[in-house]
Design an enzyme around this catalytic site. Structure first.
Site, PDB file in Angstrom:
ATOM      1  NE  ARG A  78      47.539  53.713 -72.199  1.00 51.20           N
ATOM      2  CZ  ARG A  78      48.084  52.866 -71.324  1.00 51.20           C
ATOM      3  NH1 ARG A  78      48.595  53.345 -70.201  1.00 51.20           N
ATOM      4  NH2 ARG A  78      48.128  51.572 -71.582  1.00 51.20           N
ATOM      5  NE  ARG A 102      52.098  60.448 -66.395  1.00 49.37           N
ATOM      6  CZ  ARG A 102      51.654  59.347 -65.793  1.00 49.37           C
ATOM      7  NH1 ARG A 102      50.533  58.786 -66.206  1.00 49.37           N
ATOM      8  NH2 ARG A 102      52.308  58.813 -64.775  1.00 49.37           N
ATOM      9  CD  GLU A 122      53.293  51.345 -64.802  1.00 50.53           C
ATOM     10  OE1 GLU A 122      52.693  50.780 -65.732  1.00 50.53           O
ATOM     11  OE2 GLU A 122      52.810  52.301 -64.154  1.00 50.53           O
ATOM     12  CB  SER A 144      50.800  47.259 -64.958  1.00 49.04           C
ATOM     13  OG  SER A 144      51.198  48.424 -64.281  1.00 49.04           O
ATOM     14  NE  ARG A 175      56.078  54.874 -69.159  1.00 49.58           N
ATOM     15  CZ  ARG A 175      55.287  55.104 -68.125  1.00 49.58           C
ATOM     16  NH1 ARG A 175      55.377  54.332 -67.044  1.00 49.58           N
ATOM     17  NH2 ARG A 175      54.418  56.085 -68.145  1.00 49.58           N
TER      18      ARG A 175
END
Length: 435
Positions: A264, A279, A351, A354, A392
């Site tokens: 990403r 991130r 987070e 999701s 994460r």
């Protein structure tokens, strides 16, 4: 993608549903309105023209019996009428193509159960598992722990690739590998079929799940006449596996889990989470994807959420589940739950997954259907969720299992995957001197 017929038939109704997402969603739909009106006009016009064609054909047959000259003149008029029909149909096709291109930029309307809200502050906690552990010392963030233990390396990664990259070393690398195997084993034991998809996909594949054309700036792609895109999540190739297919009645739900690296650009993340693993431009994740019937997708959404939480429960990681509000949902989702893991070194929930129900939004793009009880094809509902993000989870383990002496305990469920290792202690690796 929204249903073109539904938008044309009830533009105001669709607009009201989208308004819950905010002004940007309504603005994305606005250019469709005049085109939808023109589409209706053209359909009426074409129907009228075709009726005139039919009537003219009948008159010609009668005229050819009594007045051939008049009949031939009517033939010329009929050809002109045919040309007019073709011109109207060509314009209709162009208008519909423009509408479809615009609809690719319009997000999925939220379900009625989704709470209203402008951003993450409008999210609603629905459950929690475990408790915040008390510490007799100040807990450190994972980037300090990773550096002190010698298992996470950022300067060398920056030398290779720039910012937002990490090298995991020794036990750190093994920890990621162990977590990946652990996640896959848990999910396959709960009914998911493991797949290993391509990591480079076509523009059509990216469009199928909603990454294109809306989010191209967040993607990495190859050069050349027909570029390929590095996947931002395994959701993209796995969901597209059944593009242009029809499932037999009773075959659903179909459930997949897939490990992949994810890439990403994080184009809109300037200044956010610049330290640590939160991130990154490249990270690892196990993804869950389901194809369900319209009738069962809500239940399958809840089951997928529980499946994602299960790996965290087995690891003993305190976490909570929040229902995202209308202003914090992803583009393709109609309803999303976020799983947030507690990070004591950051004093925050972060987070880690999701879990989304996209209903028929993606299925309409990729044309994946199933046969209902009446045998007629219906659009599938697609669901996806992280099961979960590997990096994460490393963050959560380091921060929740850290000890006063700087070591980190290995969760009991993970020890068989770590060769029986019970504790992560400082590692030493050879390193040269910069010239």
């Amino acid at each position: 993608m929204l249903d073109l017929k539904a938008v044309v038939a009830d533009y105001e109704g669709v607009e009201r549903k989208l308004a819950r997402r905010g002004e940007a969603a309504v603005a994305a739909l606005a250019p469709v309105k005049p085109l939808a009106a023109r589409r209706r006009e053209l359909n009426v016009l074409i129907e009228k023209q075709k009726k005139q064609q039919g009537d003219a054909s009948g008159r010609i047959r009668e005229l050819m019996k009594t007045d051939k000259a008049a009949g031939e003149k009517a033939r010329v008029e009929l050809r002109a009428l045919g040309d007019a029909v073709k011109a109207s149909e060509t314009e209709l096709a162009e208008v519909e193509a423009k509408i479809l291109a615009l609809l690719l930029l319009v997000p999925n309307p939220p379900q009625d159960a989704v709470p209203a809200g402008a951003d993450e502050h409008g999210n609603v906690q629905v459950s929690a598992w475990g408790e915040k552990q008390p510490y007799s010392f100040r807990p450190k963030p994972h980037w300090e722990l990773g550096e002190a233990l010698g298992i996470l390396e950022w300067p060398q990664a920056a030398k290779l690739s720039g910012s937002r990259f990490t090298i995991s070393k020794g036990v750190g690398a093994r920890l990621e590998r162990a977590l990946t195997s652990f996640f896959i084993d848990v999910h396959t034991s709960r009914g998911y079929l493991e797949v290993l998809p391509p990591y480079l996909v076509s523009a059509e594949t990216m469009t199928g799940t909603g990454q294109l054309p809306k989010f191209e700036e967040d993607l990495f792609k190859t050069q050349g006449e027909t570029p390929l895109y590095l996947i931002p999540t395994a959701e993209v190739p796995v969901t597209n596996m059944h593009r242009d297919e029809i499932f037999d009645a009773g075959a659903l739900p179909v459930s997949y889990c897939a490990f992949s690296p994810c890439f990403r650009a994080e184009a809109g993340a300037a200044g956010r989470d610049t330290r640590g693993l939160m991130r990154q431009h490249q990270f690892h994740k196990v993804e869950l994807v389901k194809f369900a019937s319209a009738e069962s997708s809500d239940a399958e959404h809840q089951k997928m959420l529980d499946d994602a939480c299960e790996v965290l429960r087995r690891l003993g990681l305190h976490h909570r589940v929040v229902l995202l509000c209308t202003g914090d949902m992803g583009f393709s989702s109609s309803k999303t739950f976020d799983i947030e893991v507690w990070c004591p070194g950051q004093e925050a929930y972060r987070e880690i997954s999701s879990v989304s129900n996209c209903q028929d939004f993606q299925a309409r793009r990729i044309r994946v259907r199933y046969r209902g009880a009446d045998g007629k094809p219906r659009l599938c509902h697609t669901l996806n969720g992280s099961g979960v993000a590997v990096g994460r989870t490393v963050v959560a383990i380091l921060e929740q299992y850290q000890q006063a002496d700087g070591t980190v305990l290995v969760p009991e469920a993970l020890r068989p995957y770590m060769g029986g290792l019970t504790r992560i202690v400082p590692q030493r690796f050879p390193r040269g001197v910069e010239r």
